[in-house]
Design a protein around this motif. Structure first.
Motif, PDB file in Angstrom:
ATOM      1  N   ILE A  21     -24.667 -15.346  42.235  1.00 24.75           N
ATOM      2  CA  ILE A  21     -25.003 -15.888  43.555  1.00 24.75           C
ATOM      3  C   ILE A  21     -23.826 -16.648  44.147  1.00 24.75           C
ATOM      4  CG2 ILE A  21     -25.975 -18.023  42.614  1.00 24.75           C
ATOM      5  CD1 ILE A  21     -27.300 -16.103  45.674  1.00 24.75           C
ATOM      6  N   ILE A  22     -23.027 -17.292  43.274  1.00 30.86           N
ATOM      7  CA  ILE A  22     -21.857 -18.043  43.733  1.00 30.86           C
ATOM      8  C   ILE A  22     -20.807 -17.100  44.318  1.00 30.86           C
ATOM      9  CG2 ILE A  22     -19.919 -19.481  42.969  1.00 30.86           C
ATOM     10  CD1 ILE A  22     -21.827 -20.702  40.886  1.00 30.86           C
ATOM     11  N   TYR A  23     -20.570 -15.986  43.615  1.00 32.14           N
ATOM     12  CA  TYR A  23     -19.561 -15.047  44.091  1.00 32.14           C
ATOM     13  C   TYR A  23     -20.016 -14.321  45.355  1.00 32.14           C
ATOM     14  CZ  TYR A  23     -18.405 -15.903  39.211  1.00 32.14           C
ATOM     15  OH  TYR A  23     -18.145 -16.512  38.014  1.00 32.14           O
ATOM     16  N   LEU A  24     -21.317 -14.258  45.531  1.00 31.05           N
ATOM     17  CA  LEU A  24     -21.865 -13.577  46.709  1.00 31.05           C
ATOM     18  C   LEU A  24     -22.150 -14.547  47.853  1.00 31.05           C
ATOM     19  CD1 LEU A  24     -24.337 -11.173  44.862  1.00 31.05           C
ATOM     20  CD2 LEU A  24     -22.175 -10.541  45.941  1.00 31.05           C
ATOM     21  N   PHE A  25     -21.826 -15.823  47.671  1.00 33.87           N
ATOM     22  CA  PHE A  25     -22.088 -16.820  48.712  1.00 33.87           C
ATOM     23  C   PHE A  25     -21.578 -16.397  50.097  1.00 33.87           C
ATOM     24  CE2 PHE A  25     -22.822 -21.110  46.326  1.00 33.87           C
ATOM     25  CZ  PHE A  25     -24.131 -20.725  46.118  1.00 33.87           C
ATOM     26  N   PRO A  26     -20.335 -15.911  50.210  1.00 33.70           N
ATOM     27  CA  PRO A  26     -19.869 -15.523  51.549  1.00 33.70           C
ATOM     28  C   PRO A  26     -20.753 -14.456  52.210  1.00 33.70           C
ATOM     29  CG  PRO A  26     -18.017 -15.713  50.055  1.00 33.70           C
ATOM     30  CD  PRO A  26     -19.259 -15.805  49.207  1.00 33.70           C
ATOM     31  N   PHE A  27     -21.281 -13.517  51.396  1.00 30.99           N
ATOM     32  CA  PHE A  27     -22.162 -12.473  51.934  1.00 30.99           C
ATOM     33  C   PHE A  27     -23.546 -13.032  52.261  1.00 30.99           C
ATOM     34  CE2 PHE A  27     -19.113 -10.430  49.108  1.00 30.99           C
ATOM     35  CZ  PHE A  27     -18.640  -9.369  49.871  1.00 30.99           C
ATOM     36  N   VAL A  28     -24.097 -13.792  51.295  1.00 34.99           N
ATOM     37  CA  VAL A  28     -25.455 -14.330  51.440  1.00 34.99           C
ATOM     38  C   VAL A  28     -25.521 -15.332  52.591  1.00 34.99           C
ATOM     39  CG1 VAL A  28     -27.300 -15.611  50.289  1.00 34.99           C
ATOM     40  CG2 VAL A  28     -25.925 -13.980  48.983  1.00 34.99           C
ATOM     41  N   ALA A  29     -24.533 -16.225  52.651  1.00 37.68           N
ATOM     42  CA  ALA A  29     -24.523 -17.257  53.693  1.00 37.68           C
ATOM     43  C   ALA A  29     -24.479 -16.648  55.087  1.00 37.68           C
ATOM     44  CB  ALA A  29     -23.329 -18.192  53.485  1.00 37.68           C
ATOM     45  N   GLU A  30     -23.713 -15.581  55.232  1.00 34.38           N
ATOM     46  CA  GLU A  30     -23.597 -14.939  56.539  1.00 34.38           C
ATOM     47  C   GLU A  30     -24.900 -14.284  56.963  1.00 34.38           C
ATOM     48  OE1 GLU A  30     -20.876 -11.548  58.857  1.00 34.38           O
ATOM     49  OE2 GLU A  30     -20.537 -11.994  56.724  1.00 34.38           O
ATOM     50  N   GLU A  31     -25.559 -13.577  56.035  1.00 34.87           N
ATOM     51  CA  GLU A  31     -26.786 -12.857  56.394  1.00 34.87           C
ATOM     52  C   GLU A  31     -27.969 -13.802  56.578  1.00 34.87           C
ATOM     53  OE1 GLU A  31     -29.799  -9.547  54.440  1.00 34.87           O
ATOM     54  OE2 GLU A  31     -27.645  -9.340  54.105  1.00 34.87           O
ATOM     55  N   LEU A  32     -28.056 -14.847  55.743  1.00 32.28           N
ATOM     56  CA  LEU A  32     -29.205 -15.747  55.792  1.00 32.28           C
ATOM     57  C   LEU A  32     -28.928 -17.019  56.594  1.00 32.28           C
ATOM     58  CD1 LEU A  32     -30.507 -15.479  52.104  1.00 32.28           C
ATOM     59  CD2 LEU A  32     -31.092 -14.071  54.083  1.00 32.28           C
ATOM     60  N   ASN A  33     -27.732 -17.117  57.167  1.00 32.30           N
ATOM     61  CA  ASN A  33     -27.353 -18.269  57.997  1.00 32.30           C
ATOM     62  C   ASN A  33     -27.465 -19.598  57.246  1.00 32.30           C
ATOM     63  OD1 ASN A  33     -26.851 -16.730  60.418  1.00 32.30           O
ATOM     64  ND2 ASN A  33     -29.081 -16.535  60.644  1.00 32.30           N
ATOM     65  N   LEU A  34     -26.782 -19.691  56.110  1.00 33.60           N
ATOM     66  CA  LEU A  34     -26.828 -20.884  55.267  1.00 33.60           C
ATOM     67  C   LEU A  34     -25.531 -21.665  55.391  1.00 33.60           C
ATOM     68  CD1 LEU A  34     -28.333 -19.268  52.043  1.00 33.60           C
ATOM     69  CD2 LEU A  34     -29.566 -20.363  53.916  1.00 33.60           C
ATOM     70  N   ASN A  35     -25.625 -23.018  55.336  1.00 34.85           N
ATOM     71  CA  ASN A  35     -24.421 -23.840  55.357  1.00 34.85           C
ATOM     72  C   ASN A  35     -24.070 -24.294  53.940  1.00 34.85           C
ATOM     73  OD1 ASN A  35     -26.098 -26.065  54.726  1.00 34.85           O
ATOM     74  ND2 ASN A  35     -26.400 -26.552  56.896  1.00 34.85           N
ATOM     75  N   ASN A  36     -22.990 -25.077  53.806  1.00 36.75           N
ATOM     76  CA  ASN A  36     -22.519 -25.493  52.485  1.00 36.75           C
ATOM     77  C   ASN A  36     -23.540 -26.377  51.767  1.00 36.75           C
ATOM     78  OD1 ASN A  36     -19.947 -24.214  52.613  1.00 36.75           O
ATOM     79  ND2 ASN A  36     -19.206 -25.850  53.944  1.00 36.75           N
ATOM     80  N   THR A  37     -24.196 -27.260  52.483  1.00 33.22           N
ATOM     81  CA  THR A  37     -25.209 -28.123  51.872  1.00 33.22           C
ATOM     82  C   THR A  37     -26.353 -27.293  51.293  1.00 33.22           C
ATOM     83  OG1 THR A  37     -24.690 -29.904  53.425  1.00 33.22           O
ATOM     84  CG2 THR A  37     -26.807 -30.033  52.276  1.00 33.22           C
ATOM     85  N   GLN A  38     -26.799 -26.286  52.030  1.00 36.63           N
ATOM     86  CA  GLN A  38     -27.887 -25.423  51.551  1.00 36.63           C
ATOM     87  C   GLN A  38     -27.450 -24.600  50.349  1.00 36.63           C
ATOM     88  OE1 GLN A  38     -28.502 -23.547  55.377  1.00 36.63           O
ATOM     89  NE2 GLN A  38     -30.426 -24.649  55.713  1.00 36.63           N
ATOM     90  N   ALA A  65     -19.229  -2.555  49.105  1.00 43.09           N
ATOM     91  CA  ALA A  65     -19.450  -1.118  49.308  1.00 43.09           C
ATOM     92  C   ALA A  65     -20.826  -0.816  49.881  1.00 43.09           C
ATOM     93  CB  ALA A  65     -19.274  -0.385  47.985  1.00 43.09           C
ATOM     94  N   THR A  66     -21.818  -1.620  49.524  1.00 44.13           N
ATOM     95  CA  THR A  66     -23.193  -1.358  49.972  1.00 44.13           C
ATOM     96  C   THR A  66     -23.774  -2.600  50.641  1.00 44.13           C
ATOM     97  OG1 THR A  66     -24.047  -1.932  47.763  1.00 44.13           O
ATOM     98  CG2 THR A  66     -23.598   0.398  48.209  1.00 44.13           C
ATOM     99  N   ASN A  67     -24.465  -3.421  49.830  1.00 41.74           N
ATOM    100  CA  ASN A  67     -25.088  -4.650  50.303  1.00 41.74           C
ATOM    101  C   ASN A  67     -25.215  -5.591  49.119  1.00 41.74           C
ATOM    102  OD1 ASN A  67     -27.684  -6.407  50.805  1.00 41.74           O
ATOM    103  ND2 ASN A  67     -27.037  -5.700  52.837  1.00 41.74           N
ATOM    104  N   TRP A  68     -25.126  -6.901  49.364  1.00 40.47           N
ATOM    105  CA  TRP A  68     -25.171  -7.853  48.261  1.00 40.47           C
ATOM    106  C   TRP A  68     -26.450  -7.768  47.452  1.00 40.47           C
ATOM    107  CZ3 TRP A  68     -29.127 -11.416  48.378  1.00 40.47           C
ATOM    108  CH2 TRP A  68     -29.724 -11.692  49.609  1.00 40.47           C
ATOM    109  N   ARG A  69     -27.526  -7.285  48.038  1.00 40.36           N
ATOM    110  CA  ARG A  69     -28.810  -7.192  47.329  1.00 40.36           C
ATOM    111  C   ARG A  69     -28.738  -6.199  46.163  1.00 40.36           C
ATOM    112  NH1 ARG A  69     -32.739  -9.662  50.531  1.00 40.36           N
ATOM    113  NH2 ARG A  69     -32.032 -10.134  52.661  1.00 40.36           N
ATOM    114  N   TYR A  70     -27.959  -5.146  46.317  1.00 39.53           N
ATOM    115  CA  TYR A  70     -27.837  -4.143  45.259  1.00 39.53           C
ATOM    116  C   TYR A  70     -27.108  -4.690  44.032  1.00 39.53           C
ATOM    117  CZ  TYR A  70     -29.539  -0.671  48.561  1.00 39.53           C
ATOM    118  OH  TYR A  70     -30.322   0.042  49.443  1.00 39.53           O
ATOM    119  N   SER A  71     -26.304  -5.731  44.230  1.00 40.67           N
ATOM    120  CA  SER A  71     -25.649  -6.363  43.086  1.00 40.67           C
ATOM    121  C   SER A  71     -26.674  -6.940  42.120  1.00 40.67           C
ATOM    122  CB  SER A  71     -24.711  -7.474  43.578  1.00 40.67           C
ATOM    123  OG  SER A  71     -23.703  -6.972  44.413  1.00 40.67           O
ATOM    124  N   PHE A  72     -27.700  -7.580  42.658  1.00 46.24           N
ATOM    125  CA  PHE A  72     -28.746  -8.155  41.805  1.00 46.24           C
ATOM    126  C   PHE A  72     -29.599  -7.064  41.160  1.00 46.24           C
ATOM    127  CE2 PHE A  72     -28.036 -11.784  44.775  1.00 46.24           C
ATOM    128  CZ  PHE A  72     -27.614 -12.698  43.827  1.00 46.24           C
TER     129      PHE A  72
END
Length: 420
Positions: free
Chosen positions: A33-50, A166-173
């Motif tokens: 989840i840490i390595y995917l933060f840039p992808f996850v934060a962008e799609e779910l609109n999350l800030n650093n505190t969240q 290559a695809t989407n961050w969800r496929y990583s999980f």
């Protein structure tokens, strides 16, 4: 098969390989989840505190679950069954991480992951301690602990970032959920119930743990010193690893491939040092290794802040200075478990993990996220370096437990603990 091959492919070594993979997979799933933060934060609109809240939520559940279920397993003696159940549990939690739709559902899923992953760590470590020959305790536990770095810090960022790009961050999980199920099935048929009984040879004295003995674990000096060290180490570890990807992609403007490579180099360095330092501690003593290694840990976050504009210099300094992570297996697992009766090894390790996760692992990332939002992404690096100063100073309070340094028999034979 030759005699040499028969010697290598004995139960101790085969179990070591399986537990190496399981331990590493835990950290692949948790840290992805840490390595995917840039992808996850962008799609779910999350800030650093969240993002810090997400890491903290996992730590809370991880810590409580670790002590609760590790202690239960010590009393009921069903290590194998407990381990298999929780491996399947965190595999399901990993898969579910790819189905979340917002901050609330992501926090709930990470709570589930913490609950199911927490007990796996002390169960794996105490099982390996029980099945290791005394002269290989440090090297075996160091190798297993190093798998978290190799698979979780080196391999995971390369795999999950590549899949996400290559695809989407969800496929990583989704992909990460598969190995856990496979390993649980293998353990079901191969693993034996670990022997925590006292005695040598073919005759063992059956020991039923008492509540008074259980309480003595919490009074053991090395256990509570390790608990204090764990608080500040977990702050250091989770603040640094959580915010370094955001720092490299934000402040340094590194590409996904570049910060993925840096994270991979850090993971390789952690693996090398987390195997080498415990290996050396079997020969020169635990404390002899811990003190200089924790001193070096102070320099790692500072090197990222200082050298982040020079990719080559940053990569070299990170590999060398990850020696600061190398002593982690010693004060988080090996020393606590060597300081108490062997039957309570899982509880001793769990106590250390609990305090580190609940306090350091929860408070650290949240504070770092708030500071990053209010000031800059440099502040988590300063915070990490400051916490390293504290656990370096605490390392002087530890008592030596290495068999090569301690003349009296350790707890596996006598049932006594090192308390002074």
């Amino acid at each position: 098969m030759s005699k040499k091959n028969q010697s290598f492919f004995r139960y101790e070594n085969n179990l070591l390989i399986l537990l190496f993979l399981i331990f590493g997979l835990v950290f692949m799933d948790r840290l992805s989840i840490i390595y995917l933060f840039p992808f996850v934060a962008e799609e779910l609109n999350l800030n650093n505190t969240q993002m810090g809240m997400i890491v903290g939520a996992t730590s809370i559940a991880w810590g409580i679950s670790t002590l609760l279920f590790a202690s239960v397993s010590d009393f009921i003696g069903k290590k194998k069954l407990t381990l298999i159940i929780f491996i399947l549990g965190f595999s399901i939690a990993t898969f579910t991480s790819g189905l979340v739709a917002g901050l609330g559902s992501l926090i709930l899923v990470r709570l589930l992951m913490g609950i199911t992953e927490g007990p796996v760590i002390p169960l794996v470590q105490s099982t390996m301690m029980a099945e290791s020959t005394p002269k290989r305790r440090g090297s075996n536990l160091g190798l297993i602990q190093g798998s978290g770095a190799l698979l979780g810090n080196a391999l995971a960022p390369v795999i999950v970032v590549a899949i996400a790009a290559a695809t989407n961050w969800r496929y990583s999980f989704f992909a990460l959920a598969i190995p856990g199920i496979v390993l649980a099935v293998i353990l079901m048929f191969y693993m034996k119930e670990p022997n925590f009984n006292i005695g040598q040879g073919t005759v063992h004295k059956k020991v039923k743990p008492t509540f008074q003995e259980y309480k003595s674990v919490f009074k053991t000096r090395n256990v509570w010193v390790s608990m204090l060290m764990s608080i500040f180490y977990m702050m250091y570890l989770l603040v640094f690893t959580s915010f370094m990807p955001l720092f490299l992609s934000g402040v340094s403007n590194y590409s996904e491939a570049q910060y993925g490579a840096i994270l991979g180099i850090m993971g390789i360095g952690m693996f090398v040092w987390q195997f080498l330092l415990p290996f050396l501690s079997d020969r020169v003593g635990r404390k002899t290794i811990i003190v200089p290694a924790t001193l070096i840990a102070i320099l790692l976050p500072l090197s990222v802040a200082a050298f982040h504009t020079n990719f080559a210099l940053l990569a070299i300094s990170i590999f060398v200075l990850t020696i600061g992570f190398g002593a982690q297996p010693l004060y988080l697992a090996i020393i606590p478990s060597e300081s108490v009766p062997r039957i309570f090894a899982a509880t001793a390790i769990a106590c250390v993990v609990l305090t580190g996760e609940i306090i350091g692992g929860t408070v650290g990332p949240v504070i770092a996220g708030i500071l990053a939002d209010k000031f800059s992404l440099y502040t988590p690096l300063w915070l990490a370096s400051g916490t390293a100063v504290v656990f370096f100073l605490l390392s002087f309070l530890l008592k030596e437990t290495a068999p090569v340094k301690v003349s009296s028999k350790i707890s596996e034979d006598s049932g006594t603990s090192i308390t002074v």
